[in-house]
Design an enzyme around this catalytic site. Structure first.
Site, PDB file in Angstrom:
ATOM      1  N   LYS A  54      17.143   1.414 -77.903  1.00  0.00           N
ATOM      2  CA  LYS A  54      17.089   2.812 -78.340  1.00  0.00           C
ATOM      3  C   LYS A  54      18.235   3.615 -77.743  1.00  0.00           C
ATOM      4  CE  LYS A  54      12.100   2.657 -78.979  1.00  0.00           C
ATOM      5  NZ  LYS A  54      10.775   2.874 -78.382  1.00  0.00           N
ATOM      6  N   GLN A  98       7.720   5.587 -73.623  1.00  0.00           N
ATOM      7  CA  GLN A  98       7.531   4.220 -74.089  1.00  0.00           C
ATOM      8  C   GLN A  98       6.138   3.712 -73.733  1.00  0.00           C
ATOM      9  OE1 GLN A  98       9.848   2.352 -75.880  1.00  0.00           O
ATOM     10  NE2 GLN A  98       8.164   0.895 -76.108  1.00  0.00           N
ATOM     11  N   ASP A 121       7.931  10.683 -82.015  1.00  0.00           N
ATOM     12  CA  ASP A 121       7.141   9.559 -82.508  1.00  0.00           C
ATOM     13  C   ASP A 121       5.853  10.028 -83.183  1.00  0.00           C
ATOM     14  OD1 ASP A 121       7.151   6.868 -83.003  1.00  0.00           O
ATOM     15  OD2 ASP A 121       6.118   6.314 -81.159  1.00  0.00           O
TER      16      ASP A 121
END
Length: 298
Positions: A54, A98, A121
């Site tokens: 990422k 994460q 997200d």
């Protein structure tokens, strides 16, 4: 006639190119780079690989990457304090924590601490609620990538029968909401669904996200259906193999003889996730800076 193979890598490359152009335009207009912050707690091997990928992709798109790597024993209060600092940082447009987190940390509490407008997200309670209500909101990256692939291939999805196999918070549930928003008739199925083969045989669109290797058999699928396989499962190594091969939730070789198009594993749905993350981050950056962004730009 065999199924068409949907190339997730090619889709992702096209989307990254669009993000790169928008990131350059943003920097010129806003006087700064769009910024994405990723927080990693602990040393989970897969998570470390994802975070590194990422960060590399963020920089390649012309955006600023802020990585925060914390030890596995980080107290929850310290992690939330970091999230709050990132919420207040004007250089940060998107925040991703994460997952999974170490067991002593409460994921729901940590996720809820993220500013919903920086939640790239789409997993905060506020954004999950916005999605259900049909409001504009960041959406979880993998299901959004699936919807984008479907719309790119099929155009208007109105009236199509869609079955989502899996009910996870990150994939199955938002996928069903996105398909409902696109005017599909949606069935959400799972491992306990009665007569799953019969449910699948009527589906024009199948999205698999159940996390069980080759669970969905080819003969269960409607001829001509579009199948997006979101599963990533590693089989036990065969004799002479160092490690087992990766497979999806659909029995791929069987499905090739039944369906109209299908994503492979690897190289399908999973290849789109980081590109969609970058897409969500640049959209957030334009919004934070008060800059207009054409709805068809990305």
């Amino acid at each position: 006639m065999g199924a068409e193979i949907i190339d997730g890598k090619a889709f992702a490359a096209g989307l990254r190119a669009k993000v790169g152009r928008l990131a350059a335009e943003f920097e010129q207009r806003a006087g700064r780079k769009a910024g994405l912050a990723v927080v990693l707690v602990g040393e989970d091997a897969a998570s470390q690989v994802y975070v590194a990928a990422k960060g590399k992709a963020t920089l390649a798109a012309g955006m600023a990457s802020f990585e925060h790597r914390l030890p596995a024993d980080t107290p929850q209060g310290e992690l939330i304090a970091l999230v709050e600092r990132l919420n207040a940082d004007p250089a940060v447009d998107g925040i991703l924590v994460q997952l999974p987190l170490p067991q002593h940390l409460d994921e729901k509490t940590v996720i809820a601490a993220i500013d919903p407008d920086k939640d790239v997200d789409g997993i905060t309670p506020v954004n999950a609620g916005r999605l259900v209500l049909g409001m504009e909101a960041p959406v979880s990256c993998t299901p959004l990538g699936c919807l984008m692939i479907l719309q790119q291939r099929l155009g208007d999805l109105s009236g199509m029968d869609a079955v989502v196999v899996g009910r996870s918070i990150l994939f199955g549930k938002p996928m069903a909401q996105l398909l409902l928003g696109a005017n599909c008739t949606v069935t959400m199925a799972h491992s306990r669904t009665r007569d799953l083969p019969e449910v699948l045989r009527r589906a024009d669109i199948v999205v698999a996200a159940i996390g069980q290797p080759e669970f969905i058999r080819g003969e269960w699928l409607k001829p001509g259906a579009i199948v997006l396989d979101g599963g990533i499962n590693r089989l036990p190594p065969a004799e002479g193999e160092a490690k087992g091969r990766l497979v999806g939730d659909v029995a791929y070789d069987e499905a090739l003889g039944h369906v109209g198009a299908i994503t492979p594993v690897p190289g399908g749905v999973g290849a789109t996730t980081i590109a969609v993350l970058l897409r969500n981050a640049i959209v957030a950056a334009y919004r934070h800076a008060g800059l207009p962004l054409a709805t068809d730009a990305i």
